[in-house]
Motif scaffolding. Structure first.
Motif, short mmCIF file in Angstrom:
data_model
loop_
_atom_site.label_atom_id
_atom_site.label_comp_id
_atom_site.label_asym_id
_atom_site.label_seq_id
_atom_site.Cartn_x
_atom_site.Cartn_y
_atom_site.Cartn_z
N PHE A 211 0.80 -1.22 0.00
CA PHE A 211 0.00 0.00 0.00
C PHE A 211 0.84 1.28 0.00
O PHE A 211 0.28 2.38 -0.01
N LYS A 212 2.15 1.15 0.00
CA LYS A 212 3.02 2.33 0.01
C LYS A 212 2.73 3.21 -1.20
O LYS A 212 2.64 2.73 -2.32
N GLY A 213 2.60 4.52 -0.95
CA GLY A 213 2.44 5.46 -2.05
C GLY A 213 1.05 5.53 -2.64
O GLY A 213 0.84 6.24 -3.63
N LEU A 214 0.10 4.78 -2.07
CA LEU A 214 -1.27 4.79 -2.58
C LEU A 214 -2.16 5.67 -1.71
O LEU A 214 -2.11 5.58 -0.47
N ALA A 215 -2.97 6.50 -2.33
CA ALA A 215 -3.97 7.27 -1.61
C ALA A 215 -5.15 6.35 -1.33
O ALA A 215 -5.98 6.08 -2.20
N LEU A 216 -5.22 5.84 -0.11
CA LEU A 216 -6.20 4.81 0.20
C LEU A 216 -7.63 5.34 0.27
O LEU A 216 -8.58 4.55 0.23
N LYS A 218 -9.04 6.86 -2.03
CA LYS A 218 -9.59 6.75 -3.38
C LYS A 218 -9.93 5.29 -3.65
O LYS A 218 -9.05 4.43 -3.65
N SER A 219 -11.20 5.03 -3.90
CA SER A 219 -11.63 3.64 -4.10
C SER A 219 -10.94 2.99 -5.29
O SER A 219 -10.74 1.77 -5.30
N SER A 220 -10.54 3.78 -6.27
CA SER A 220 -9.86 3.23 -7.44
C SER A 220 -8.50 2.62 -7.09
O SER A 220 -7.98 1.79 -7.83
N ASN A 221 -7.94 3.02 -5.95
CA ASN A 221 -6.64 2.48 -5.52
C ASN A 221 -6.78 1.18 -4.74
O ASN A 221 -5.78 0.64 -4.25
N LEU A 222 -7.99 0.69 -4.62
CA LEU A 222 -8.23 -0.55 -3.87
C LEU A 222 -8.60 -1.72 -4.78
O LEU A 222 -8.88 -2.81 -4.28
N SER A 223 -8.59 -1.50 -6.07
CA SER A 223 -9.03 -2.55 -6.99
C SER A 223 -8.16 -2.61 -8.24
O SER A 223 -8.09 -1.65 -9.01
N VAL A 224 -7.48 -3.76 -8.41
CA VAL A 224 -6.78 -4.11 -9.66
C VAL A 224 -7.23 -5.53 -9.97
O VAL A 224 -6.80 -6.47 -9.30
N GLN A 225 -8.10 -5.68 -10.97
CA GLN A 225 -8.71 -6.99 -11.16
C GLN A 225 -8.64 -7.52 -12.59
O GLN A 225 -8.97 -8.69 -12.82
N THR A 226 -8.23 -6.70 -13.53
CA THR A 226 -8.23 -7.12 -14.93
C THR A 226 -6.87 -6.86 -15.57
O THR A 226 -6.03 -6.16 -15.02
N ASN A 232 -2.64 0.49 -15.30
CA ASN A 232 -2.93 1.80 -14.72
C ASN A 232 -1.93 2.17 -13.63
O ASN A 232 -1.07 1.37 -13.24
N THR A 233 -2.05 3.39 -13.14
CA THR A 233 -1.06 3.90 -12.18
C THR A 233 -1.10 3.17 -10.84
O THR A 233 -0.07 3.02 -10.18
N THR A 234 -2.29 2.72 -10.44
CA THR A 234 -2.39 1.97 -9.19
C THR A 234 -1.59 0.68 -9.27
O THR A 234 -0.79 0.36 -8.38
N ALA A 235 -1.81 -0.08 -10.34
CA ALA A 235 -1.08 -1.34 -10.51
C ALA A 235 0.41 -1.11 -10.58
O ALA A 235 1.20 -1.87 -9.99
#
Length: 249
Positions: A211-216, A218-226, A232-235
């Motif tokens: 979780f380092k460097g992630l703005a938690l 933001k819901s978009s930073n909690l999902s990498v599924q595809t 994307n930047t979260t992944a």
């Protein structure tokens, strides 16, 4: 004339039988290298799924599922050269901590290198080609896809509040694709492999590092599924965090 040829033949055979025969070289002495991979959240070892743990700053994290592939394992020798263990792939799960890697030559070593994920050639195989790939939890969908496997599948819950006071909410991180094949080079720490003995490389896998460097918040930073999400930047931030998950015990 025939007698002379016959006698010469006998002498030749006798000479061949008396030639010095070099004994075969004895096989190189080896010991067994194993990983002992401990599941942690920050400073706390994880015993069970579904249990709420807190980081040292007080953020609650729950793990509900975690698996990852480890491959391209190498041992860094004392002289700086690398001993590669070809073809060995581990599927690290939550339950098991000990994984036999290979028999390796005895000697002094100073580090372990490996990658999280699968080499491109393996990532292109069908599940039927390998039992370690025939793992539905490591597929993108209910059936194996032609474009590869999950390299890491981590799911759980995390408190996303700024004041660390809220109930944890779900996150899902499914990391894969050839672009996200991540190299891990452990710091140097000398160890020796001795003949006919086992050496355990004790390594902590700290999931809070993802979780380092992630703005938690933001819901978009909690999902990498595809597969698309993996670009994307979260992944990409999660991929950059993966090497820091691994520290010596």
């Amino acid at each position: 004339m025939k007698k002379i040829i016959f006698l010469l033949g006998l002498l030749y055979c006798f000479a061949c039988e008396n030639e010095a025969v070099e004994p075969p070289e004895p096989p190189a002495a080896k010991g067994t290298f194993l990983f002992h991979l401990h599941n942690y959240i920050d400073l706390q070892e994880i015993d069970l799924y579904g249990i709420e743990y807190q980081t040292s700053e007080g953020r609650s994290i729950v793990l509900d599922y975690t698996e990852m592939y480890i491959s391209e394992i190498q041992l860094l020798k004392e002289d700086g050269s690398l001993y590669s263990i070809p073809g060995k792939i581990l599927l690290k799960n939550f339950r098991d901590q000990t994984y036999e890697v290979a028999e390796v030559p005895v000697g002094k070593y100073k580090s372990v290198h490996f990658k999280v994920g699968l080499p491109a050639a393996v990532n292109a195989l069908a599940p039927k080609d390998s039992a370690i790939l025939n793992q539905p939890a490591m597929w993108w969908n209910s059936a194996a896809q032609a474009n590869g496997y999950l390299f890491m599948n981590v799911q759980g819950k995390i408190d996303t509040s700024a004041d660390l006071s809220h109930s944890p909410v779900p996150f899902v991180y499914k990391i894969g694709t050839n672009a996200n094949f991540v190299a891990v080079k452990m710091p140097e720490r000398e160890f020796s492999i001795k003949e006919d003995t086992y050496f355990y490389g004790h390594i902590i896998v700290d999931y809070s590092q993802l979780f380092k460097g992630l703005a938690l918040n933001k819901s978009s930073n909690l999902s990498v599924q595809t597969i698309a999400d993996n670009a994307n930047t979260t992944a990409q931030q999660i991929v950059r965090n993966i090497p820091s998950m691994f520290i010596y015990e």
